[in-house]
Every structure is written in C-alpha cells, then in structure tokens.
Design a protein around this motif. Structure first.
Motif, PDB file in Angstrom:
ATOM      1  N   PRO A 284      50.528  48.123  35.959  1.00 31.38           N
ATOM      2  CA  PRO A 284      50.739  47.195  35.305  1.00 31.38           C
ATOM      3  C   PRO A 284      51.525  47.533  33.935  1.00 31.38           C
ATOM      4  O   PRO A 284      51.731  48.785  33.847  1.00 31.38           O
ATOM      5  N   THR A 285      52.174  46.714  33.176  1.00 28.41           N
ATOM      6  CA  THR A 285      52.845  47.180  31.953  1.00 28.41           C
ATOM      7  C   THR A 285      51.349  47.715  30.929  1.00 28.41           C
ATOM      8  O   THR A 285      50.268  47.237  31.056  1.00 28.41           O
ATOM      9  N   MET A 286      51.945  48.622  29.866  1.00 27.37           N
ATOM     10  CA  MET A 286      50.895  49.091  29.439  1.00 27.37           C
ATOM     11  C   MET A 286      50.128  48.165  28.269  1.00 27.37           C
ATOM     12  O   MET A 286      48.837  48.287  28.099  1.00 27.37           O
ATOM     13  N   ASP A 287      50.646  46.961  28.014  1.00 26.67           N
ATOM     14  CA  ASP A 287      49.912  46.087  27.086  1.00 26.67           C
ATOM     15  C   ASP A 287      48.995  45.072  28.084  1.00 26.67           C
ATOM     16  O   ASP A 287      48.177  44.344  27.536  1.00 26.67           O
ATOM     17  N   CYS A 288      49.482  44.951  29.318  1.00 24.84           N
ATOM     18  CA  CYS A 288      48.525  44.141  30.248  1.00 24.84           C
ATOM     19  C   CYS A 288      47.164  44.222  30.142  1.00 24.84           C
ATOM     20  O   CYS A 288      46.634  45.474  30.374  1.00 24.84           O
ATOM     21  N   VAL A 289      46.379  43.210  29.695  1.00 25.84           N
ATOM     22  CA  VAL A 289      44.818  43.490  29.892  1.00 25.84           C
ATOM     23  C   VAL A 289      44.511  42.962  31.423  1.00 25.84           C
ATOM     24  O   VAL A 289      44.739  41.911  31.731  1.00 25.84           O
ATOM     25  N   VAL A 290      43.758  44.173  31.877  1.00 26.34           N
ATOM     26  CA  VAL A 290      43.295  43.917  33.253  1.00 26.34           C
ATOM     27  C   VAL A 290      41.782  43.635  33.354  1.00 26.34           C
ATOM     28  O   VAL A 290      40.802  44.653  32.792  1.00 26.34           O
ATOM     29  N   GLY A 291      41.460  42.651  34.085  1.00 28.11           N
ATOM     30  CA  GLY A 291      39.891  42.345  34.218  1.00 28.11           C
ATOM     31  C   GLY A 291      39.822  41.465  35.525  1.00 28.11           C
ATOM     32  O   GLY A 291      40.741  41.211  35.932  1.00 28.11           O
ATOM     33  N   PRO A 292      38.468  41.384  35.779  1.00 21.03           N
ATOM     34  CA  PRO A 292      38.343  40.417  36.983  1.00 21.03           C
ATOM     35  C   PRO A 292      38.825  39.051  36.900  1.00 21.03           C
ATOM     36  O   PRO A 292      38.833  38.370  35.901  1.00 21.03           O
ATOM     37  N   ALA A 293      39.676  38.784  38.116  1.00 22.57           N
ATOM     38  CA  ALA A 293      40.195  37.345  37.910  1.00 22.57           C
ATOM     39  C   ALA A 293      39.101  36.237  37.757  1.00 22.57           C
ATOM     40  O   ALA A 293      38.154  36.704  38.527  1.00 22.57           O
ATOM     41  N   LYS A 294      39.109  35.101  37.141  1.00 22.55           N
ATOM     42  CA  LYS A 294      38.170  34.358  37.058  1.00 22.55           C
ATOM     43  C   LYS A 294      37.667  33.593  38.095  1.00 22.55           C
ATOM     44  O   LYS A 294      36.588  33.476  38.534  1.00 22.55           O
ATOM     45  N   GLU A 295      38.534  33.511  39.265  1.00 14.04           N
ATOM     46  CA  GLU A 295      38.347  32.894  40.237  1.00 14.04           C
ATOM     47  C   GLU A 295      37.561  33.902  41.199  1.00 14.04           C
ATOM     48  O   GLU A 295      36.643  33.365  42.189  1.00 14.04           O
ATOM     49  N   LEU A 296      37.141  35.083  41.100  1.00 14.04           N
ATOM     50  CA  LEU A 296      36.707  35.947  41.564  1.00 14.04           C
ATOM     51  C   LEU A 296      35.383  36.383  40.910  1.00 14.04           C
ATOM     52  O   LEU A 296      34.504  37.020  41.485  1.00 14.04           O
ATOM     53  N   VAL A 297      35.138  35.826  39.965  1.00 14.17           N
ATOM     54  CA  VAL A 297      33.656  35.714  39.027  1.00 14.17           C
ATOM     55  C   VAL A 297      32.709  34.500  39.513  1.00 14.17           C
ATOM     56  O   VAL A 297      33.194  33.614  38.932  1.00 14.17           O
ATOM     57  N   VAL A 298      31.970  34.723  40.410  1.00 13.31           N
ATOM     58  CA  VAL A 298      31.446  33.345  40.910  1.00 13.31           C
ATOM     59  C   VAL A 298      29.889  33.746  40.964  1.00 13.31           C
ATOM     60  O   VAL A 298      29.394  34.869  41.012  1.00 13.31           O
ATOM     61  N   GLU A 299      29.233  32.653  41.502  1.00 12.06           N
ATOM     62  CA  GLU A 299      27.745  32.831  41.564  1.00 12.06           C
ATOM     63  C   GLU A 299      27.481  33.921  42.434  1.00 12.06           C
ATOM     64  O   GLU A 299      27.957  34.168  43.600  1.00 12.06           O
ATOM     65  N   GLY A 300      26.545  34.942  42.078  1.00  9.99           N
ATOM     66  CA  GLY A 300      26.310  36.066  42.945  1.00  9.99           C
ATOM     67  C   GLY A 300      27.128  37.208  42.898  1.00  9.99           C
ATOM     68  O   GLY A 300      26.902  38.207  43.488  1.00  9.99           O
ATOM     69  N   ARG A 301      28.393  37.081  42.000  1.00 12.18           N
ATOM     70  CA  ARG A 301      29.161  38.277  41.803  1.00 12.18           C
ATOM     71  C   ARG A 301      29.754  38.080  40.406  1.00 12.18           C
ATOM     72  O   ARG A 301      30.801  37.577  40.270  1.00 12.18           O
ATOM     73  N   SER A 302      29.053  38.618  39.487  1.00 13.06           N
ATOM     74  CA  SER A 302      29.176  38.549  38.185  1.00 13.06           C
ATOM     75  C   SER A 302      30.324  39.607  37.913  1.00 13.06           C
ATOM     76  O   SER A 302      30.762  40.387  38.574  1.00 13.06           O
ATOM     77  N   ALA A 303      31.027  39.668  36.817  1.00 16.29           N
ATOM     78  CA  ALA A 303      31.994  40.520  36.459  1.00 16.29           C
ATOM     79  C   ALA A 303      31.425  41.862  36.317  1.00 16.29           C
ATOM     80  O   ALA A 303      30.587  41.965  35.950  1.00 16.29           O
ATOM     81  N   ARG A 304      32.150  42.715  37.196  1.00 14.66           N
ATOM     82  CA  ARG A 304      31.719  44.256  37.369  1.00 14.66           C
ATOM     83  C   ARG A 304      32.383  45.087  36.458  1.00 14.66           C
ATOM     84  O   ARG A 304      31.871  46.232  36.282  1.00 14.66           O
ATOM     85  N   TYR A 305      33.367  44.635  35.965  1.00 19.54           N
ATOM     86  CA  TYR A 305      34.405  45.686  34.990  1.00 19.54           C
ATOM     87  C   TYR A 305      34.600  44.728  33.550  1.00 19.54           C
ATOM     88  O   TYR A 305      34.769  43.319  33.459  1.00 19.54           O
ATOM     89  N   ARG A 306      34.789  45.825  32.535  1.00 23.52           N
ATOM     90  CA  ARG A 306      35.403  45.203  31.306  1.00 23.52           C
ATOM     91  C   ARG A 306      36.657  44.919  31.565  1.00 23.52           C
ATOM     92  O   ARG A 306      37.345  45.566  32.077  1.00 23.52           O
ATOM     93  N   ARG A 307      37.270  44.001  30.510  1.00 19.28           N
ATOM     94  CA  ARG A 307      38.650  43.883  30.301  1.00 19.28           C
ATOM     95  C   ARG A 307      39.294  44.931  29.606  1.00 19.28           C
ATOM     96  O   ARG A 307      38.745  44.966  28.448  1.00 19.28           O
ATOM     97  N   VAL A 308      40.198  45.662  30.062  1.00 16.16           N
ATOM     98  CA  VAL A 308      40.966  46.589  29.097  1.00 16.16           C
ATOM     99  C   VAL A 308      42.303  46.578  29.033  1.00 16.16           C
ATOM    100  O   VAL A 308      42.743  46.274  30.371  1.00 16.16           O
ATOM    101  N   ALA A 309      42.932  46.840  28.232  1.00 17.55           N
ATOM    102  CA  ALA A 309      44.561  46.935  28.233  1.00 17.55           C
ATOM    103  C   ALA A 309      44.802  48.189  29.164  1.00 17.55           C
ATOM    104  O   ALA A 309      43.995  49.067  29.034  1.00 17.55           O
ATOM    105  N   PHE A 310      45.786  48.049  29.999  1.00 19.91           N
ATOM    106  CA  PHE A 310      46.194  49.410  30.922  1.00 19.91           C
ATOM    107  C   PHE A 310      46.352  50.401  29.848  1.00 19.91           C
ATOM    108  O   PHE A 310      45.828  51.515  30.584  1.00 19.91           O
ATOM    109  N   ARG A 311      46.927  50.347  28.745  1.00 23.26           N
ATOM    110  CA  ARG A 311      46.979  51.679  28.028  1.00 23.26           C
ATOM    111  C   ARG A 311      45.692  52.355  27.802  1.00 23.26           C
ATOM    112  O   ARG A 311      45.487  53.521  27.659  1.00 23.26           O
TER     113      ARG A 311
END
Ligand code: OGA
Ligand code: NI
Length: 333
Positions: A284-311
């Motif tokens: 990713p670009t250094m500024d890109c904030v990477v976190g779980p795609a909202k389409e994949l945060v669903v019932e039974g699968r809550s977000a597993r990772y914090r969103r953090v800038a790639f840097r």
C-alpha cells in the motif's frame, strides 16, 4: 533434474559461527505439497482454487501465469551475477539503515534482535513505477536493470489479477485493492543464500509473515529452501521449474478481516549449492489506512484488527519483530 534438499547429515566442512546458530524447534519438514494452480484454466475454476488456497494457507504456486520463461531466467541470472560482483562494486550499497529503501543487507531485515544473524544477503530495491525508480537501481551488472524492468511489470499484473479473482470470491468489488492498497512501491527482495556447511544449525530467513499485501516469488526450479508453517509443521515448498510462488502478507489478512491468511514462512540454506530468489512485494501507499473491509465485518465475525496507516504498521512491524503473533497482538482491537 534432481532437486537438492538440505541434508540432515552434519558436515565436516567447517563450523557455523556462533551468531548464526538457531534452535530449530519445529518438527522436521514434511513433504506435503503446496497447491499448484494453473492460471490458464477457466475463470470460475481458477477463482475457486485461488480462494481455497488463500483461505487455507495464503500460499500457493502458479503455473501458466503468462510471465515468459526467459524473463524469469534472465531475472534469476541477473541477480546471481549481482551477488557475484566484486565486493568493491557492492560496498556502497551495504546499509543497516532501515529508512533507506535501496540497499544491500548482509543479513536480513526480518531479524528480531540485533544480535541475530541469518545466512542470507538481500538486495532490497523499490521498483514501481519503473520509470521513476529505475535510475536508482544498481548499474552493475548491466543486465540487471533491463531484467528488473521486464520482470516487475508482469509480476505486478499477475498479483493484481489474483487480487481481482479473490475479491470476486469473497464478495468485494473486483477493484477493491486498486488505489491506495496496492498503490505503493513494489519492493524487490533479491535474496542470496550461500551454501551452508550445516543447514540444521542456521536459517536463511527467520520465521516471518511478509509485511505487504501480496508477494510474487521467483525461486530456482531445482533447489529447495523455502518452508511454510502449516498446522505446526514446516512444509518444504517444492521447487517447480517455471512456477511462481504466491503468498499473502499481513495487509491482505487485515484487509479481509482474516478471511485470507498470511502464514509464517522461513528459509533454510542448502548444504551443497547456493540459492538465489527474487520476491516482488506489492504494498500500500504509506498514507493508506488499512483495516478490515466493512463487507467482511459481519455478524459472527467482528473486526479483528485496528485500522492503521501503513506507515504506522511498518513502525509496529519494525519494532515488535516479524513474528506473526507479536504483530497480531499489537494490532488487536
Ligand atoms: C521474502 C521471502 C523466500 C525465499 O523475501 O520475504 O520470504 O525463498 N523469501 O527467498
Ligand atoms: Ni517472506
């Protein structure tokens, strides 16, 4: 051609210096093969195979991928020639400064302690976009720049096509990974593992997950050395002439909320011959904030990772070390 494996027998060729000594605690390698996916198959079939391998392991090999055989061989030979250059030609490239992208490391950037050494030399280069990065690539050997240019473009295209197939398979827009998530540098790691008198006592690369999104690895078709951790066992990745090895990095596991896996791998030196590999790491670009795609945060699968800038992710990765457990602990919600 007979494939050369690291021998279990110890050798009288000389002792391994103490700082290279590792305790290889995991079970001995078993001969289970990674999936080999023929990309010339029908789209549905290929999508299914890639998705299955991606969910189970995040590691597989591809054949009929469209990269010309001569591009692969030329890349391998150019890198081998680079490592054979006289030390005076390589000396100016050596650097321990992790802020410097284009550099030669005498051990590895994956080490977790300054005292650890691994039997690997790595040429680390930013290679994308080609026109901007090319003037900073080493001038010697002369075949290196054209070889890199010919390699990097199809390597990136293969990775992008695999990402599109994966998106279709997991219910994301096909272009989900285009833009910032894959818009950063493509880093080339040209790795040289010299032969080692006692391959049971040291590693080429320590266990690590790649820090990027997806990696395309060119390895020689006749020397073993790469191993992946699967269900507690280290599995040899069998070299297949003409194939490319694909593996997913932390960013893909994070972006897919753990649906696709990034698994630990390591390399072991060979007792008889050296091994030269070329990994193209899409990031990713250094500024890109990477976190779980909202389409994949669903019932039974809550977000597993914090969103953090790639840097910031890179800062965490360089601080806690390459081991998967520590990186996941640092990113846990
Ligand atoms: C890497 C890597 C494997 C190999 O460069 O991250 O895992 O076989 N390389 O060289
Ligand atoms: Ni790796």
């Amino acid at each position: 051609m007979k494939k050369l494996r690291s021998s279990a027998a110890s050798s009288s060729q000389g002792a391994v210096p103490e700082r290279f000594l590792m305790r290889l605690t995991a079970a001995s390698p078993t001969l289970v093969s990674l999936p080999v996916i023929d990309l010339s198959g029908g789209r549905d079939e290929v999508r299914r195979a890639v998705l299955h391998a991606g969910k189970e392991l995040g590691f597989f090999q591809v054949i009929n991928h469209g990269m010309p055989e001569r591009t692969m061989r030329e890349m391998e030979m150019a890198c081998s020639d680079f490592f054979r250059l006289p030390t005076t030609d390589k000396a100016t490239l050596y650097s321990e400064d992790s802020e410097q992208t284009n550099r030669l490391l005498s051990s590895t950037m994956y080490r977790s302690a300054a005292s650890e050494s691994y039997a690997c030399h790595c040429l680390h280069l930013a290679c994308h976009p080609v026109e901007r990065t090319k003037p900073s690539w080493p001038e010697k050997p002369v075949r290196l720049r054209p070889a890199l240019e010919d390699f990097i473009i199809p390597a990136r295209s293969i990775a992008m096509e695999l990402l599109r197939l994966l998106c279709e398979g997991i219910g994301l827009q096909p272009d989900y990974f285009e833009g910032g998530l894959t818009g950063g540098d493509v880093i080339i790691n040209a790795n040289r593992y010299p032969p080692c008198a006692d391959p049971n006592l040291t590693l080429g690369l320590p266990p690590h997950c790649d820090w990027n999104l997806i990696t395309v690895l060119l390895q020689p078709g006749y020397v073993c050395g790469l191993q992946v951790l699967y269900n507690g066992d280290w599995i040899d990745v069998d070299p297949i002439p003409g194939a490319l090895v694909i593996n997913f990095g932390h960013q893909l596991e994070i972006a897919t909320n753990g649906v696709l896996r990034s698994i630990e791998h390591r390399t072991v030196p060979n007792i008889v011959v050296g091994r030269t590999t070329v990994a193209a790491l899409i990031m990713p670009t250094m500024d890109c904030v990477v976190g779980p795609a909202k389409e994949l945060v669903v019932e039974g699968r809550s977000a597993r990772y914090r969103r953090v800038a790639f840097r910031d992710f890179m800062h965490i990765y360089n601080t806690v070390g390459a081991c998967k457990e520590s990186v996941e602990e640092a990113l846990k919600i």
